[in-house]
Design an enzyme around this catalytic site. Structure first.
Site, mmCIF file in Angstrom:
data_model
loop_
_atom_site.group_PDB
_atom_site.id
_atom_site.type_symbol
_atom_site.label_atom_id
_atom_site.label_comp_id
_atom_site.label_asym_id
_atom_site.label_seq_id
_atom_site.Cartn_x
_atom_site.Cartn_y
_atom_site.Cartn_z
ATOM 1 N N HIS A 77 -18.086 5.197 1.774
ATOM 2 C CA HIS A 77 -18.330 5.416 3.210
ATOM 3 C C HIS A 77 -19.685 6.010 3.560
ATOM 4 O O HIS A 77 -19.956 6.326 4.727
ATOM 5 C CB HIS A 77 -17.226 6.267 3.847
ATOM 6 N N ASN A 98 -10.890 1.622 11.870
ATOM 7 C CA ASN A 98 -9.704 1.517 12.729
ATOM 8 C C ASN A 98 -9.612 2.776 13.573
ATOM 9 O O ASN A 98 -9.530 3.868 13.027
ATOM 10 C CB ASN A 98 -8.437 1.474 11.871
ATOM 11 N N CYS A 143 0.862 -1.178 0.000
ATOM 12 C CA CYS A 143 0.000 0.000 0.000
ATOM 13 C C CYS A 143 0.902 1.233 0.000
ATOM 14 O O CYS A 143 1.742 1.376 0.883
ATOM 15 C CB CYS A 143 -0.865 -0.054 1.261
ATOM 16 N N CYS A 156 -10.096 10.290 9.158
ATOM 17 C CA CYS A 156 -8.821 9.813 8.618
ATOM 18 C C CYS A 156 -7.627 10.532 9.234
ATOM 19 O O CYS A 156 -7.637 11.750 9.388
ATOM 20 C CB CYS A 156 -8.820 10.000 7.102
ATOM 21 N N GLY A 185 -2.641 10.450 1.325
ATOM 22 C CA GLY A 185 -2.872 11.349 0.195
ATOM 23 C C GLY A 185 -3.988 10.912 -0.721
ATOM 24 O O GLY A 185 -4.456 9.771 -0.658
HETATM 25 N N1 SAH Z 1 -7.301 9.278 -0.504
HETATM 26 C C1 SAH Z 1 -7.653 8.035 -1.068
HETATM 27 C C2 SAH Z 1 -6.659 6.935 -0.806
HETATM 28 C C3 SAH Z 1 -6.069 6.860 0.577
HETATM 29 S S1 SAH Z 1 -7.137 6.437 1.896
HETATM 30 C C4 SAH Z 1 -9.028 7.612 -0.606
HETATM 31 O O1 SAH Z 1 -9.566 8.247 0.283
HETATM 32 O O2 SAH Z 1 -9.550 6.685 -1.185
HETATM 33 C C5 SAH Z 1 -7.309 4.694 1.745
HETATM 34 C C6 SAH Z 1 -8.533 4.134 2.419
HETATM 35 O O3 SAH Z 1 -8.395 4.078 3.845
HETATM 36 C C7 SAH Z 1 -9.771 4.971 2.150
HETATM 37 O O4 SAH Z 1 -10.838 4.148 1.776
HETATM 38 C C8 SAH Z 1 -9.981 5.614 3.487
HETATM 39 O O5 SAH Z 1 -11.281 6.050 3.617
HETATM 40 C C9 SAH Z 1 -9.566 4.515 4.432
HETATM 41 N N2 SAH Z 1 -9.371 4.945 5.821
HETATM 42 C C10 SAH Z 1 -8.913 6.134 6.253
HETATM 43 N N3 SAH Z 1 -8.878 6.153 7.612
HETATM 44 C C11 SAH Z 1 -9.327 4.947 8.022
HETATM 45 C C12 SAH Z 1 -9.529 4.353 9.306
HETATM 46 N N4 SAH Z 1 -9.249 5.013 10.416
HETATM 47 N N5 SAH Z 1 -10.023 3.097 9.348
HETATM 48 C C13 SAH Z 1 -10.279 2.404 8.226
HETATM 49 N N6 SAH Z 1 -10.098 2.902 6.993
HETATM 50 C C14 SAH Z 1 -9.628 4.164 6.887
HETATM 51 FE FE1 SF4 Z 2 -7.835 10.279 4.141
HETATM 52 FE FE2 SF4 Z 2 -8.316 9.595 1.574
HETATM 53 FE FE3 SF4 Z 2 -9.887 11.378 2.854
HETATM 54 FE FE4 SF4 Z 2 -7.393 12.059 2.218
HETATM 55 S S1 SF4 Z 2 -9.065 11.606 0.810
HETATM 56 S S2 SF4 Z 2 -8.416 12.468 4.170
HETATM 57 S S3 SF4 Z 2 -6.340 10.095 2.516
HETATM 58 S S4 SF4 Z 2 -9.625 9.179 3.337
#
Ligand code: SAH
Ligand code: SF4
Length: 368
Positions: free
Chosen positions: A236, A310, A112, A126, A179
């Site tokens: 989500h 998480n 990843c 996030c 990102g």
């Molecule tokens: N920015 C992009 C890719 C990075 S995030 C995106 O948002 O898709 C990758 C994944 O991790 C996303 O689906 C995001 O929503 C998820 N994610 C972020 N924080 C998380 C958490 N605390 N628990 C589980 N998944 C999480």
């Molecule tokens: Fe996190 Fe992806 Fe949202 Fe950026 S776009 S804040 S990496 S879940």
């Protein structure tokens, strides 16, 4: 700062070598040093003439990601924190496809990777966006994560090694680290082309998944790229009301616009999209969401990936009880949606993106 050699495609290196009146086979030799042997400095490239190495050194940098911290051991999920040339931190997570619970070696690994330092999109749940956005990663820094993990892997003592004999340890790439990948579109696509090329990373496009929070115009752009990358949407929430609460990007590209872009993508590519759906207690885990979610999944011929949240230090959100997650899954299945629920404990080593960096940077800030 000189451009990094890994930010050039084969064609670009060929053009440069022609200018220098270097024979074509030198390009092959250089690429072999970069991507097969993963050389860390110009001097190691012993079959390139010294004068050529000197010219390369004067025009290009050869940056290496420095391992700042690692969590996880043996054949489980391993999280790497890298320090970049400017002192920024990013993360990559190596996930065995088949965690070796009973002592068997697992030989398929997914890495990843991150695409930005921080994130500007500020999803409420996030860790990556908590301290805002700092900068885009360069092509070489995106590629560098794979090379650095493979270099690390080759240096492991045999008994601890994941796959002692193989030169390659990363078979799949998910662009789900820190990102928003589609906000760094050009660097992302160029890096993935190099990672896909037979002279570069040699990883099949179908083994590369890009995850986005929903940048509709860039999804349309991705749809006309010749390479067949997989696409995952961080959904989500299946209604604007829920998505607006947790993902500010939804105000810019509401569900109707996102869904239309995904539909066009699906039609043009003929490929199945994945809808990622984190289950957060009291936010998006009510059964009311399953109906609009099923409607959307069916319209897009998408499968749904349910991920229990998480915990992120400092944020109020929590994962729902196991029964709630199972009930949500069952309701989707009843509506004839292909869905999976991640059941393993991903939280053990801060597996969600951005968490290790946040901890380290905040820890450093405290100690200064
Ligand atoms: N920015 C992009 C890719 C990075 S995030 C995106 O948002 O898709 C990758 C994944 O991790 C996303 O689906 C995001 O929503 C998820 N994610 C972020 N924080 C998380 C958490 N605390 N628990 C589980 N998944 C999480
Ligand atoms: Fe996190 Fe992806 Fe949202 Fe950026 S776009 S804040 S990496 S879940």
């Amino acid at each position: 700062m000189l451009p990094d050699i890994k930010s050039l495609t084969r064609e670009e290196i060929e053009t440069q070598f022609k200018d220098w009146k270097e024979p074509a086979f030198r390009v092959t030799q250089l690429l072999d040093w970069l991507y097969a042997r993963r050389a860390t400095n110009w001097d190691a490239m012993s079959n390139l003439p010294k004068a050529l190495r000197e010219k390369l050194r004067q025009q290009f940098s050869l940056q290496i990601l420095e391992l700042a911290r690692k969590q996880g051991a043996g054949d489980t999920t391993q999280k790497f924190l890298w320090k970049l040339a400017d002192g920024s931190f990013i993360e990559s997570v190596l996930i065995p496809a088949n965690p070796a619970l009973y002592g068997e070696a697992s030989d398929r690994h997914t890495l990843c990777i991150s695409t930005q330092v921080g994130c500007a999109y500020g999803c409420k749940f996030c860790a990556s966006g908590l301290d805002g956005w700092k900068r885009n990663l360069g092509v070489h820094e995106i590629i560098g994560q794979i090379l650095a993990v493979e270099r690390w892997h080759l240096l492991q003592p045999k008994e601890e090694s994941l796959e002692p004999t193989a030169n390659r340890v990363v078979n799949n790439i998910v662009v789900m680290g820190m990102g928003e990948p589609l906000a760094n579109y050009d660097n992302l696509i160029k890096a993935l082309k190099i990672l896909n090329a037979p002279w570069g990373g040699g990883i099949g496009a179908r083994k590369i998944t890009i995850s986005t929070s929903g940048l509709a115009p860039q999804i349309r752009k991705l749809a006309v790229e010749p390479l067949q990358f997989r696409l995952a949407i961080s959904l989500h929430g299946a209604t604007d009301e829920v998505r607006n609460r947790i993902m500010p990007v939804n105000r810019k590209y509401p569900l109707s616009e996102l869904a239309a872009a995904c539909e066009d993508y699906q039609k043009l590519k003929g490929r199945m999209i994945t809808l990622e759906y984190i289950l957060i207690a009291g936010i998006n885990d009510s059964l009311e969401q399953t109906r609009p979610l099923a409607t959307l999944a069916k319209r897009l011929y998408a499968k749904v990936n349910l991920i229990p949240y998480n915990k992120v230090e400092g944020l109020p959100w929590v994962r729902p009880a196991d029964e709630v997650c199972e009930r949500f899954l069952a309701a989707l299945e009843k509506l004839e949606v292909t869905a999976t629920l991640r059941r393993e404990k991903g939280g053990d080593i801060d597996a969600a993106c951005g968490q290790l960096r946040l901890k380290t940077e905040r820890g450093m800030a405290r100690s200064h």
